[in-house]
Design an enzyme around this catalytic site. Sequence first.
Site, PDB file in Angstrom:
ATOM      1  NE  ARG A  43       5.015 111.336  26.882  1.00  0.00           N
ATOM      2  CZ  ARG A  43       5.886 111.950  26.269  1.00  0.00           C
ATOM      3  NH1 ARG A  43       5.936 112.105  25.030  1.00  0.00           N
ATOM      4  NH2 ARG A  43       6.691 112.709  26.792  1.00  0.00           N
ATOM      5  CE  LYS A  82      11.632 117.397  23.950  1.00  0.00           C
ATOM      6  NZ  LYS A  82      10.364 117.561  23.952  1.00  0.00           N
ATOM      7  CB  SER A 140       6.813 115.652  18.877  1.00  0.00           C
ATOM      8  OG  SER A 140       5.642 116.066  19.399  1.00  0.00           O
ATOM      9  CG  HIS A 164       1.104 117.657  21.913  1.00  0.00           C
ATOM     10  ND1 HIS A 164       1.902 117.495  20.550  1.00  0.00           N
ATOM     11  CD2 HIS A 164       1.964 117.758  22.732  1.00  0.00           C
ATOM     12  CE1 HIS A 164       3.232 117.453  20.954  1.00  0.00           C
ATOM     13  NE2 HIS A 164       3.339 117.479  22.211  1.00  0.00           N
TER      14      HIS A 164
HETATM   15  O1  PNS Z   1       7.188 119.928  24.602  1.00  0.00           O
HETATM   16  P1  PNS Z   1       8.436 120.259  25.515  1.00  0.00           P
HETATM   17  O2  PNS Z   1       9.623 120.097  24.755  1.00  0.00           O
HETATM   18  O3  PNS Z   1       8.498 119.423  26.826  1.00  0.00           O
HETATM   19  O4  PNS Z   1       8.177 121.716  25.883  1.00  0.00           O
HETATM   20  C1  PNS Z   1       9.133 122.052  26.761  1.00  0.00           C
HETATM   21  C2  PNS Z   1       8.715 123.714  27.134  1.00  0.00           C
HETATM   22  C3  PNS Z   1       8.861 124.511  25.858  1.00  0.00           C
HETATM   23  C4  PNS Z   1       7.396 123.715  27.481  1.00  0.00           C
HETATM   24  C5  PNS Z   1       9.897 124.135  28.413  1.00  0.00           C
HETATM   25  O5  PNS Z   1      11.170 123.862  27.780  1.00  0.00           O
HETATM   26  C6  PNS Z   1       9.612 125.683  28.879  1.00  0.00           C
HETATM   27  O6  PNS Z   1       8.778 125.879  29.570  1.00  0.00           O
HETATM   28  N1  PNS Z   1      10.448 126.433  28.305  1.00  0.00           N
HETATM   29  C7  PNS Z   1      10.477 127.787  28.469  1.00  0.00           C
HETATM   30  C8  PNS Z   1      11.742 128.281  29.253  1.00  0.00           C
HETATM   31  C9  PNS Z   1      11.256 127.810  30.853  1.00  0.00           C
HETATM   32  O7  PNS Z   1      10.431 128.423  31.289  1.00  0.00           O
HETATM   33  N2  PNS Z   1      12.202 127.061  31.520  1.00  0.00           N
HETATM   34  C10 PNS Z   1      11.921 126.627  32.826  1.00  0.00           C
HETATM   35  C11 PNS Z   1      11.156 125.687  33.512  1.00  0.00           C
HETATM   36  S1  PNS Z   1      11.183 125.403  35.186  1.00  0.00           S
END
Ligand code: PNS
Length: 160
Positions: free
Chosen positions: A90, A41, A127, A17
């Site tokens: 990745r 998650k 993570s 990150h």
């Molecule tokens: O590290 P991660 O788990 O890949 O992060 C995912 C995260 C939190 C960035 C993603 O789930 C997110 O953007 N959540 C907010 C809700 C949202 O906007 N969802 C629509 C995405 S198109």
Amino acid sequence: MSRAVCPGSFDPVTHGHLDIVGRAARLFDEVVVAIGVNQSKSRLFGPEERVAMLERAVAGFPNVRVEGFTGLVTDFCVEHDAQAIVKGLRSSSDFDYELPMAHMNSALTGVETVFLPTATGQSFVSSSLVKEVASFGGDVSAFVPDFVLEALTRRLAERT
Ligand code: PNS
């Protein structure tokens, strides 16, 4: 003023990150690390703990700040006048997962998504894997900052 958002769960933050955040900080005038909720998650650290860990981890980057958010990442970008979302890739499976989200976010508000290939040495770090390996006593010291390793070790010990 160009501003980008680096969204993620950061549970916990890894060197992978931080590589992406640091490179985004060289591409944009300002970067906001947005710590959100991934509903698919389970979390080891609460939102305030993750914000505190990120703040410590990015203390060396003068143009990076950290905020928690709930709701849509696109709403967060509008509220913070950010033109871009930066995500690390990745692998091709990351791309397959991220591309529809990039299209959806663009369709919602026009925000652009910028993909950065993860540094080769970090391409297997996540993570989730760090938590799994650490939970079985494996050495994850190469993948997270020292203070994160301490917090992780403490939290896992509390859970056993
Ligand atoms: O590290 P991660 O788990 O890949 O992060 C995912 C995260 C939190 C960035 C993603 O789930 C997110 O953007 N959540 C907010 C809700 C949202 O906007 N969802 C629509 C995405 S198109």
